[in-house]
Design a protein around this motif. Sequence first.
Motif, PDB file in Angstrom:
ATOM      1  N   GLY A 122       0.815  -1.315  -0.117  1.00 14.99           N
ATOM      2  CA  GLY A 122       0.051   0.123  -0.165  1.00 14.99           C
ATOM      3  C   GLY A 122       0.838   1.212  -0.118  1.00 14.99           C
ATOM      4  O   GLY A 122       0.780   2.077   0.886  1.00 14.99           O
ATOM      5  N   ASP A 145       0.481  -1.528  -4.446  1.00  7.60           N
ATOM      6  CA  ASP A 145      -0.962  -0.720  -4.138  1.00  7.60           C
ATOM      7  C   ASP A 145      -1.850  -1.505  -4.926  1.00  7.60           C
ATOM      8  O   ASP A 145      -1.548  -1.902  -6.120  1.00  7.60           O
ATOM      9  CB  ASP A 145      -0.616   0.595  -4.606  1.00  7.60           C
ATOM     10  CG  ASP A 145      -1.446   1.417  -3.583  1.00  7.60           C
ATOM     11  OD1 ASP A 145      -0.909   2.127  -2.656  1.00  7.60           O
ATOM     12  OD2 ASP A 145      -2.790   1.319  -3.633  1.00  7.60           O
ATOM     13  N   SER A 170      -1.237  -4.941  -6.772  1.00  6.77           N
ATOM     14  CA  SER A 170      -1.459  -5.970  -6.108  1.00  6.77           C
ATOM     15  C   SER A 170      -2.611  -5.544  -4.781  1.00  6.77           C
ATOM     16  O   SER A 170      -2.310  -4.811  -4.324  1.00  6.77           O
ATOM     17  CB  SER A 170      -0.412  -6.830  -5.583  1.00  6.77           C
ATOM     18  OG  SER A 170      -0.670  -8.014  -4.830  1.00  6.77           O
ATOM     19  N   HIS A 171      -3.671  -6.507  -4.777  1.00  6.34           N
ATOM     20  CA  HIS A 171      -4.477  -6.401  -3.562  1.00  6.34           C
ATOM     21  C   HIS A 171      -3.859  -7.141  -2.480  1.00  6.34           C
ATOM     22  O   HIS A 171      -3.558  -8.420  -2.667  1.00  6.34           O
ATOM     23  CB  HIS A 171      -5.636  -7.094  -3.783  1.00  6.34           C
ATOM     24  CG  HIS A 171      -6.612  -7.262  -2.520  1.00  6.34           C
ATOM     25  ND1 HIS A 171      -7.735  -6.331  -2.489  1.00  6.34           N
ATOM     26  CD2 HIS A 171      -6.703  -8.058  -1.453  1.00  6.34           C
ATOM     27  CE1 HIS A 171      -8.219  -6.693  -1.201  1.00  6.34           C
ATOM     28  NE2 HIS A 171      -7.573  -7.657  -0.457  1.00  6.34           N
ATOM     29  N   TRP A 172      -3.199  -6.497  -1.504  1.00  6.94           N
ATOM     30  CA  TRP A 172      -2.248  -6.917  -0.524  1.00  6.94           C
ATOM     31  C   TRP A 172      -1.175  -8.066  -1.083  1.00  6.94           C
ATOM     32  O   TRP A 172      -0.543  -7.699  -1.993  1.00  6.94           O
ATOM     33  CB  TRP A 172      -2.941  -7.401   0.734  1.00  6.94           C
ATOM     34  CG  TRP A 172      -3.812  -6.365   1.373  1.00  6.94           C
ATOM     35  CD1 TRP A 172      -5.030  -6.467   1.783  1.00  6.94           C
ATOM     36  CD2 TRP A 172      -3.300  -5.032   1.629  1.00  6.94           C
ATOM     37  NE1 TRP A 172      -5.671  -5.386   2.501  1.00  6.94           N
ATOM     38  CE2 TRP A 172      -4.463  -4.290   2.345  1.00  6.94           C
ATOM     39  CE3 TRP A 172      -2.108  -4.282   1.405  1.00  6.94           C
ATOM     40  CZ2 TRP A 172      -4.236  -2.906   2.544  1.00  6.94           C
ATOM     41  CZ3 TRP A 172      -2.158  -2.811   1.810  1.00  6.94           C
ATOM     42  CH2 TRP A 172      -3.518  -2.165   2.370  1.00  6.94           C
ATOM     43  N   ASN A 186       1.504   0.663   5.970  1.00  6.23           N
ATOM     44  CA  ASN A 186       0.647   1.766   6.522  1.00  6.23           C
ATOM     45  C   ASN A 186      -0.649   1.649   5.695  1.00  6.23           C
ATOM     46  O   ASN A 186      -0.938   2.326   4.915  1.00  6.23           O
ATOM     47  CB  ASN A 186       1.226   3.385   6.315  1.00  6.23           C
ATOM     48  CG  ASN A 186       0.387   4.235   6.918  1.00  6.23           C
ATOM     49  OD1 ASN A 186      -0.460   4.029   7.779  1.00  6.23           O
ATOM     50  ND2 ASN A 186       0.702   5.457   6.353  1.00  6.23           N
ATOM     51  N   HIS A 206     -10.445   5.085   0.021  1.00  5.77           N
ATOM     52  CA  HIS A 206      -9.905   3.605   0.158  1.00  5.77           C
ATOM     53  C   HIS A 206      -8.582   3.687   0.814  1.00  5.77           C
ATOM     54  O   HIS A 206      -8.165   2.641   0.906  1.00  5.77           O
ATOM     55  CB  HIS A 206     -10.064   2.894  -1.207  1.00  5.77           C
ATOM     56  CG  HIS A 206      -8.898   3.678  -2.276  1.00  5.77           C
ATOM     57  ND1 HIS A 206      -9.115   4.424  -2.985  1.00  5.77           N
ATOM     58  CD2 HIS A 206      -7.406   3.208  -2.515  1.00  5.77           C
ATOM     59  CE1 HIS A 206      -8.000   4.919  -3.773  1.00  5.77           C
ATOM     60  NE2 HIS A 206      -7.052   3.895  -3.329  1.00  5.77           N
ATOM     61  N   ALA A 207      -8.003   4.651   0.889  1.00  3.80           N
ATOM     62  CA  ALA A 207      -6.647   4.651   1.609  1.00  3.80           C
ATOM     63  C   ALA A 207      -6.733   4.810   3.045  1.00  3.80           C
ATOM     64  O   ALA A 207      -5.953   4.826   3.875  1.00  3.80           O
ATOM     65  CB  ALA A 207      -5.699   6.034   1.006  1.00  3.80           C
TER      66      ALA A 207
HETATM   67  C1  SAM Z   1      -2.749   4.910   4.553  1.00  2.00           C
HETATM   68  S1  SAM Z   1      -2.551   4.753   2.931  1.00  2.00           S
HETATM   69  C2  SAM Z   1      -0.619   4.810   3.123  1.00  2.00           C
HETATM   70  C3  SAM Z   1       0.024   5.345   1.721  1.00  2.00           C
HETATM   71  C4  SAM Z   1       1.398   5.457   1.891  1.00  2.00           C
HETATM   72  N1  SAM Z   1       2.217   4.155   2.207  1.00  2.00           N
HETATM   73  C5  SAM Z   1       1.856   6.282   3.156  1.00  2.00           C
HETATM   74  O1  SAM Z   1       2.503   5.937   4.010  1.00  2.00           O
HETATM   75  O2  SAM Z   1       1.837   7.623   2.994  1.00  2.00           O
HETATM   76  C6  SAM Z   1      -2.952   3.225   2.313  1.00  2.00           C
HETATM   77  C7  SAM Z   1      -2.559   2.858   0.935  1.00  2.00           C
HETATM   78  O3  SAM Z   1      -2.880   1.433   0.867  1.00  2.00           O
HETATM   79  C8  SAM Z   1      -3.577   1.336  -0.312  1.00  2.00           C
HETATM   80  N2  SAM Z   1      -4.572   0.250  -0.305  1.00  2.00           N
HETATM   81  C9  SAM Z   1      -5.877  -0.071   0.215  1.00  2.00           C
HETATM   82  N3  SAM Z   1      -6.284  -1.184   0.037  1.00  2.00           N
HETATM   83  C10 SAM Z   1      -5.409  -2.014  -0.487  1.00  2.00           C
HETATM   84  C11 SAM Z   1      -5.425  -3.213  -0.861  1.00  2.00           C
HETATM   85  N4  SAM Z   1      -6.471  -4.121  -0.687  1.00  2.00           N
HETATM   86  N5  SAM Z   1      -4.195  -3.696  -1.278  1.00  2.00           N
HETATM   87  C12 SAM Z   1      -3.187  -2.996  -1.689  1.00  2.00           C
HETATM   88  N6  SAM Z   1      -3.045  -1.549  -1.160  1.00  2.00           N
HETATM   89  C13 SAM Z   1      -4.272  -1.198  -0.660  1.00  2.00           C
HETATM   90  C14 SAM Z   1      -4.092   2.776  -0.695  1.00  2.00           C
HETATM   91  O4  SAM Z   1      -4.404   2.676  -2.070  1.00  2.00           O
HETATM   92  C15 SAM Z   1      -2.979   3.381  -0.146  1.00  2.00           C
HETATM   93  O5  SAM Z   1      -2.055   3.982  -1.239  1.00  2.00           O
END
Ligand code: SAM
Length: 279
Positions: A122, A145, A170-172, A186, A206-207
């Motif tokens: 992410g 991400d 990728s989804h996680w 994060n 979604h973030a």
């Molecule tokens: C809280 S933000 C953190 C962004 C960055 N790492 C930072 O610390 O500034 C969460 C990130 O997780 C991504 N995310 C949300 N659901 C996700 C998933 N199922 N798989 C991968 N990434 C995901 C979002 O797109 C977002 O970029």
Amino acid sequence: MAKLNSEANEQAVTTRQWIGLQTDLPRLDCELALCQILGVNRASILAQPERALSLLQLEELDYWTSSLRKDIPFAYLSGEQEFWGLSLNVSPDVLVPRPETELLVESALSLLKRNAQLLDLGTGSGAIALAIASERQDAQVTATDVSAKALQVAKQNAEQLGITVNFQESHWFKNLGGTWQIIVSNPPYIDPDDPHLKHLHAEPQHALIAGEKGLADLREIISEAPAYLNNKGWLLVEHGYDQAEQVRHLLEQRGFQAVTSHKDLANIERISLGQYIYE
Ligand SMILES: C[S@@+](CC[C@H](N)C(=O)[O-])C[C@H]1O[C@@H](n2cnc3c(N)ncnc32)[C@H](O)[C@@H]1O
């Protein structure tokens, strides 16, 4: 960005007076808005408080201040945010990297072995992965991400900074193969009912938001991480100010050892980590 206009177009309002009128906004934001509009640095704003502002500049400043009053982050207006001393491009497709996330970078760096692999789940703007890779050229850093648009921003940042990171959509862990010495994340961790969310409406929801009172993504990552860690590998996750105990419990339940939390500068338990040792 506007250049200084002719004297004929200048109004009697000085930068000092203009800052004094913005009583409901942080002074720093006002100074930084002036830097953007006048094309000068902060030292110049502080050194020349009697500089007159033109009508056009006042109109541009009005746009900035009304956006800030609507909780549009400063970084979306300027298009950039500093993180770990790196200047990162940001857009509304990515979360604005927060200073407290530097704790995750610091803790991961202290555990990262030489020539090891690190995975950032992410990655958003790429903040964590790029900060770590900027410090450790020997490390092989992968960043993922679920959002293709976020990955575009992260890739652009890597290119501009000349930092090598392997990006993957990728989804996680879904599209990932291999194992890592360190996994950091994060993830979204805000409860959908959290009243603070209304101030974060400009950032990608979604973030930010996760089900199960903000714990759904943390639970998924903690549950799946052991299959993607080397023996004695570490998982480090950022979480909400009141989630440390629950996250430590999730890590322990999943078989992680040496589980602990680290506090940020505000003395809040902001990240939790654990080591996975194969039996
Ligand atoms: C809280 S933000 C953190 C962004 C960055 N790492 C930072 O610390 O500034 C969460 C990130 O997780 C991504 N995310 C949300 N659901 C996700 C998933 N199922 N798989 C991968 N990434 C995901 C979002 O797109 C977002 O970029």
